[in-house]
Design a protein around this motif. Structure first.
Motif, PDB file in Angstrom:
ATOM      1  N   ALA A  27      25.555  47.458  42.542  1.00 40.08           N
ATOM      2  CA  ALA A  27      26.140  46.272  41.909  1.00 40.08           C
ATOM      3  C   ALA A  27      27.623  46.518  41.698  1.00 40.08           C
ATOM      4  O   ALA A  27      27.999  47.388  40.921  1.00 40.08           O
ATOM      5  N   GLY A  83      31.595  51.379  43.819  1.00 39.70           N
ATOM      6  CA  GLY A  83      30.536  50.843  44.667  1.00 39.70           C
ATOM      7  C   GLY A  83      30.833  51.036  46.144  1.00 39.70           C
ATOM      8  O   GLY A  83      29.943  51.378  46.937  1.00 39.70           O
ATOM      9  N   ARG A  87      27.631  37.289  44.547  1.00 37.14           N
ATOM     10  CA  ARG A  87      26.284  37.577  44.020  1.00 37.14           C
ATOM     11  C   ARG A  87      26.440  38.323  42.709  1.00 37.14           C
ATOM     12  O   ARG A  87      26.767  39.512  42.677  1.00 37.14           O
ATOM     13  N   GLY A 104      31.667  47.858  36.673  1.00 34.30           N
ATOM     14  CA  GLY A 104      32.857  47.869  35.832  1.00 34.30           C
ATOM     15  C   GLY A 104      32.576  47.998  34.335  1.00 34.30           C
ATOM     16  O   GLY A 104      31.434  48.078  33.892  1.00 34.30           O
ATOM     17  N   LEU A 118      40.001  55.487  38.075  1.00 38.15           N
ATOM     18  CA  LEU A 118      39.526  55.234  39.444  1.00 38.15           C
ATOM     19  C   LEU A 118      39.108  56.558  40.089  1.00 38.15           C
ATOM     20  O   LEU A 118      38.112  56.640  40.796  1.00 38.15           O
TER      21      LEU A 118
HETATM   22  C1  LIG Z   1      46.697  48.821  34.186  1.00 39.33           C
HETATM   23  C2  LIG Z   1      45.715  49.788  34.749  1.00 39.33           C
HETATM   24  C3  LIG Z   1      46.192  50.854  35.483  1.00 39.33           C
HETATM   25  C4  LIG Z   1      45.300  51.798  35.977  1.00 39.33           C
HETATM   26  N1  LIG Z   1      45.799  52.853  36.666  1.00 39.33           N
HETATM   27  C5  LIG Z   1      44.954  53.797  37.144  1.00 39.33           C
HETATM   28  C6  LIG Z   1      45.450  54.885  37.916  1.00 39.33           C
HETATM   29  O1  LIG Z   1      46.654  55.019  38.159  1.00 39.33           O
HETATM   30  N2  LIG Z   1      44.553  55.796  38.389  1.00 39.33           N
HETATM   31  C7  LIG Z   1      43.222  55.666  38.109  1.00 39.33           C
HETATM   32  O2  LIG Z   1      42.448  56.549  38.496  1.00 39.33           O
HETATM   33  N3  LIG Z   1      42.723  54.610  37.431  1.00 39.33           N
HETATM   34  C8  LIG Z   1      43.542  53.675  36.943  1.00 39.33           C
HETATM   35  N4  LIG Z   1      43.037  52.603  36.277  1.00 39.33           N
HETATM   36  C9  LIG Z   1      41.569  52.467  36.107  1.00 39.33           C
HETATM   37  C10 LIG Z   1      40.864  51.880  37.354  1.00 39.33           C
HETATM   38  O3  LIG Z   1      41.407  50.631  37.674  1.00 39.33           O
HETATM   39  C11 LIG Z   1      39.360  51.780  37.084  1.00 39.33           C
HETATM   40  O4  LIG Z   1      38.893  52.998  36.541  1.00 39.33           O
HETATM   41  C12 LIG Z   1      38.574  51.464  38.374  1.00 39.33           C
HETATM   42  O5  LIG Z   1      38.842  50.165  38.810  1.00 39.33           O
HETATM   43  C13 LIG Z   1      37.066  51.610  38.157  1.00 39.33           C
HETATM   44  O6  LIG Z   1      36.396  51.269  39.336  1.00 39.33           O
HETATM   45  P1  LIG Z   1      34.902  50.668  39.315  1.00 39.33           P
HETATM   46  O7  LIG Z   1      34.551  50.417  40.719  1.00 39.33           O
HETATM   47  O8  LIG Z   1      34.031  51.564  38.518  1.00 39.33           O
HETATM   48  O9  LIG Z   1      35.021  49.329  38.483  1.00 39.33           O
HETATM   49  P2  LIG Z   1      35.859  47.966  38.847  1.00 39.33           P
HETATM   50  O10 LIG Z   1      37.090  48.295  39.591  1.00 39.33           O
HETATM   51  O11 LIG Z   1      35.949  47.252  37.566  1.00 39.33           O
HETATM   52  O12 LIG Z   1      34.874  47.223  39.845  1.00 39.33           O
HETATM   53  C14 LIG Z   1      33.695  46.603  39.403  1.00 39.33           C
HETATM   54  C15 LIG Z   1      33.313  45.514  40.396  1.00 39.33           C
HETATM   55  O13 LIG Z   1      32.066  44.974  39.992  1.00 39.33           O
HETATM   56  C16 LIG Z   1      32.127  43.558  40.059  1.00 39.33           C
HETATM   57  N5  LIG Z   1      31.165  43.030  39.089  1.00 39.33           N
HETATM   58  C17 LIG Z   1      31.315  42.934  37.746  1.00 39.33           C
HETATM   59  N6  LIG Z   1      30.199  42.432  37.204  1.00 39.33           N
HETATM   60  C18 LIG Z   1      29.324  42.209  38.219  1.00 39.33           C
HETATM   61  C19 LIG Z   1      27.996  41.718  38.274  1.00 39.33           C
HETATM   62  N7  LIG Z   1      27.349  41.342  37.166  1.00 39.33           N
HETATM   63  N8  LIG Z   1      27.375  41.627  39.478  1.00 39.33           N
HETATM   64  C20 LIG Z   1      28.025  42.021  40.627  1.00 39.33           C
HETATM   65  N9  LIG Z   1      29.303  42.486  40.618  1.00 39.33           N
HETATM   66  C21 LIG Z   1      29.926  42.598  39.426  1.00 39.33           C
HETATM   67  C22 LIG Z   1      33.577  43.223  39.718  1.00 39.33           C
HETATM   68  O14 LIG Z   1      33.937  41.936  40.192  1.00 39.33           O
HETATM   69  C23 LIG Z   1      34.306  44.358  40.413  1.00 39.33           C
HETATM   70  O15 LIG Z   1      34.617  44.042  41.754  1.00 39.33           O
HETATM   71  C24 LIG Z   1      43.896  51.645  35.747  1.00 39.33           C
HETATM   72  C25 LIG Z   1      43.422  50.534  35.042  1.00 39.33           C
HETATM   73  C26 LIG Z   1      44.310  49.623  34.536  1.00 39.33           C
HETATM   74  C27 LIG Z   1      43.774  48.460  33.755  1.00 39.33           C
END
Ligand SMILES: Cc1cc2nc3c(=O)[nH]c(=O)nc-3n(C[C@H](O)[C@H](O)[C@H](O)COP(=O)(O)OP(=O)(O)OC[C@H]3O[C@@H](n4cnc5c(N)ncnc54)[C@H](O)[C@@H]3O)c2cc1C
Length: 467
Positions: A9, A15, A130, A162, A299
């Motif tokens: 998800a 993902g 989705r 997320g 990230l």
């Molecule tokens: C200003 C800022 C600067 C940053 N700088 C850094 C950096 O320099 N280096 C670093 O390592 N990290 C940085 N981060 C953190 C980084 O952006 C996140 O840790 C990273 O995006 C996490 O990835 P993820 O895939 O776990 O979650 P996300 O990127 O949040 O992805 C989650 C995905 O799930 C989808 N989703 C949500 N709910 C549902 C649902 N119910 N069903 C299906 N899909 C869903 C969303 O649309 C999204 O596409 C920063 C964050 C911010 C806010």
């Protein structure tokens, strides 16, 4: 949407990385994403050296290198004048052990595009539009329910949705943590004239905490603008709102901001999920830990969650290894996430510099139940440590590690045991970083087993290969 083995998800960095790792292992997996397209903002732009090593293994490093660039030096401005440089990072040079040992910048949207392309190249799929609204599970599988459309059944589901994870909420898994900063922060991708692209421009406030920083985004014509506001302030995310901030806090005029391509706001918080697994559902990335962006850990930690989980799901689903292996995901990753949260909070509060710890090269799993150090007197490297790069008998180690397999390094010893065909063997003299002995390197690049002689090694390997 035929029932996949693994339903993922969320098509964020977590993902997509997991999708790639499972696709290259031939595990049927499907990524479902709530939005109609990938995330459009630059948000997580700082890539740590350890993540670059993961990207090397996953086959995207060249694309990440081609699309990004190094970090510019900070430049402090006051009343329209340059007041001096500000060095954000402790200096680091590439070494033979750690070839990507310098901060790398690439906007998150671009990283995600590259990951999606790689996933598709490997035959993987993301279904957009989705939204997972809940999950139910039984002894045989898990069913995801969506805001619209038919439910999907899978053997395992990974919540990579997320920080506000609907999956985590639907399972009732709590998050424990604290507010890092009560001040709201605006982050936006802008096109701007009147600022060079050689510096990260910093506009310190006078008498307030309303810092503004404008960083040229490598490989694009954009800048990432980050502005803190006073406690309780309403953040205006419109293009005019962003222009007003620039006009009020810099020597530039509002019209110098020619485009506002994306804008968002956040209030830094640090919190850790109470569990990373409930039955057939595993949490990864921001769904499992939220943090301040300071120090660029989120990230990176998220990608490495996926990388830890990928080979374990592969072993359970592809090689018939017992599902207990999946318990080691939480065992190994939750303490690292807790460590990363403390580091991010401490960098945010100015208590720690962006130094060695932020590069994530010293992280490992020495205390893991998967780690076996059989030597009474280990050399420079212990079981559980990250397996560094280097050259052994003309073979570059990262070339040998690249792919979903295990690797046995037999260094300065003739006692090389017979290994299954799936294990790559590299034999050569003792190595400066490793010393002498046998080192079995996990698919995710950590030394799982180390010994002077092979006794116990085949039994150890059988735990993961099901043979
Ligand atoms: C200003 C800022 C600067 C940053 N700088 C850094 C950096 O320099 N280096 C670093 O390592 N990290 C940085 N981060 C953190 C980084 O952006 C996140 O840790 C990273 O995006 C996490 O990835 P993820 O895939 O776990 O979650 P996300 O990127 O949040 O992805 C989650 C995905 O799930 C989808 N989703 C949500 N709910 C549902 C649902 N119910 N069903 C299906 N899909 C869903 C969303 O649309 C999204 O596409 C920063 C964050 C911010 C806010």
């Amino acid at each position: 949407m035929n029932d996949p083995d693994v339903l993922i998800a969320g098509a964020g960095p977590t993902g997509l990385t997991l999708g790639i790792d499972l696709a290259r292992r031939g595990i049927p997996a499907l990524v479902v994403e709530r939005a109609d397209d990938l995330f459009p903002g630059s948000r997580g732009k700082g890539m740590q050296p350890r993540t670059m090593e993961v990207f090397d293994d996953l086959g995207v490093l060249d694309a990440i290198h081609a699309a990004g660039g190094g970090y510019p030096v900070g430049m402090v401005w006051q009343n329209g004048e340059r007041k001096g440089e500000h060095h954000m990072f402790d200096p680091a040079e590439p070494t033979e052990d750690a070839p990507y040992n310098a901060p790398w910048m690439i906007p998150q949207w671009r990283t995600q595009r590259i990951l999606l392309e790689r996933l598709e190249e490997l035959g993987g799929t993301v279904v957009f539009g989705r939204e997972v609204t809940g999950v139910t599970q039984d002894a045989d599988g898990v069913t995801a329910h969506f805001a619209s459309g038919e439910p999907v059944r899978a053997r395992y589901l990974v919540a990579a949705d997320g920080g506000r994870s609907a999956v985590r909420r639907s399972l009732g898994i709590g998050m424990t943590g604290e507010e890092v900063d009560p001040l709201p922060t605006l982050v936006a991708d802008v096109r701007i004239t009147g600022l060079d692209r050689d510096n990260w421009h910093i506009f310190p406030p006078e008498g307030t905490q309303e810092l503004l920083a404008i960083c040229p985004l490598a490989g694009t014509e954009d800048f990432q603008l980050v502005a803190r506001f006073a406690e309780g302030a309403e953040v205006d995310l419109s293009a005019d709102g962003v222009r007003k901030v620039v006009a009020a806090r810099t020597h530039l005029a509002a019209e110098d901001v020619t485009q506002v391509r994306w804008a968002s706001d956040f209030r830094p918080r640090a919190a850790l999920a109470d569990r990373f697994r409930t039955g057939r559902v595993l949490l990864a990335g921001d769904a499992a830990h939220v943090h301040s962006p300071a120090g660029g850990q989120g990230l990176n930690t998220s990608v490495q969650d996926a990388y830890n989980l990928g080979w374990k799901l592969g072993a359970v689903l592809g090689d018939g290894v017992g599902a207990g292996l999946l318990d080691t995901y939480e065992e190994e990753r939750r303490p690292i996430a807790a460590q990363m949260l403390d580091l991010s909070t401490s960098v945010h509060r100015g208590e720690t510099r962006r130094g060695g710890a932020t590069r994530q090269l010293d992280l490992g799993y020495p205390g893991s139940s998967l780690t076996e150090e059989t030597r009474a007197e280990p050399g420079p490297l212990r079981a559980g440590d990250r397996a560094p790069d280097g050259t052994v008998d003309g073979v570059r180690l990262f070339d040998a590690f690249r792919g979903p397999h295990w690797t046995l390094l037999a260094l300065g010893t003739d006692g090389v045991p017979a290994m299954p065909a799936a294990v790559r063997v590299v034999h050569g003299p003792a190595h400066r970083s490793y010393g002498t002995g046998l080192f079995l390197v996990r698919p995710d690049g950590y030394v799982g087993w180390a010994g002077d002689r092979p006794a116990g090694l085949p039994e150890y390997l059988a735990r993961f290969t099901g043979r």
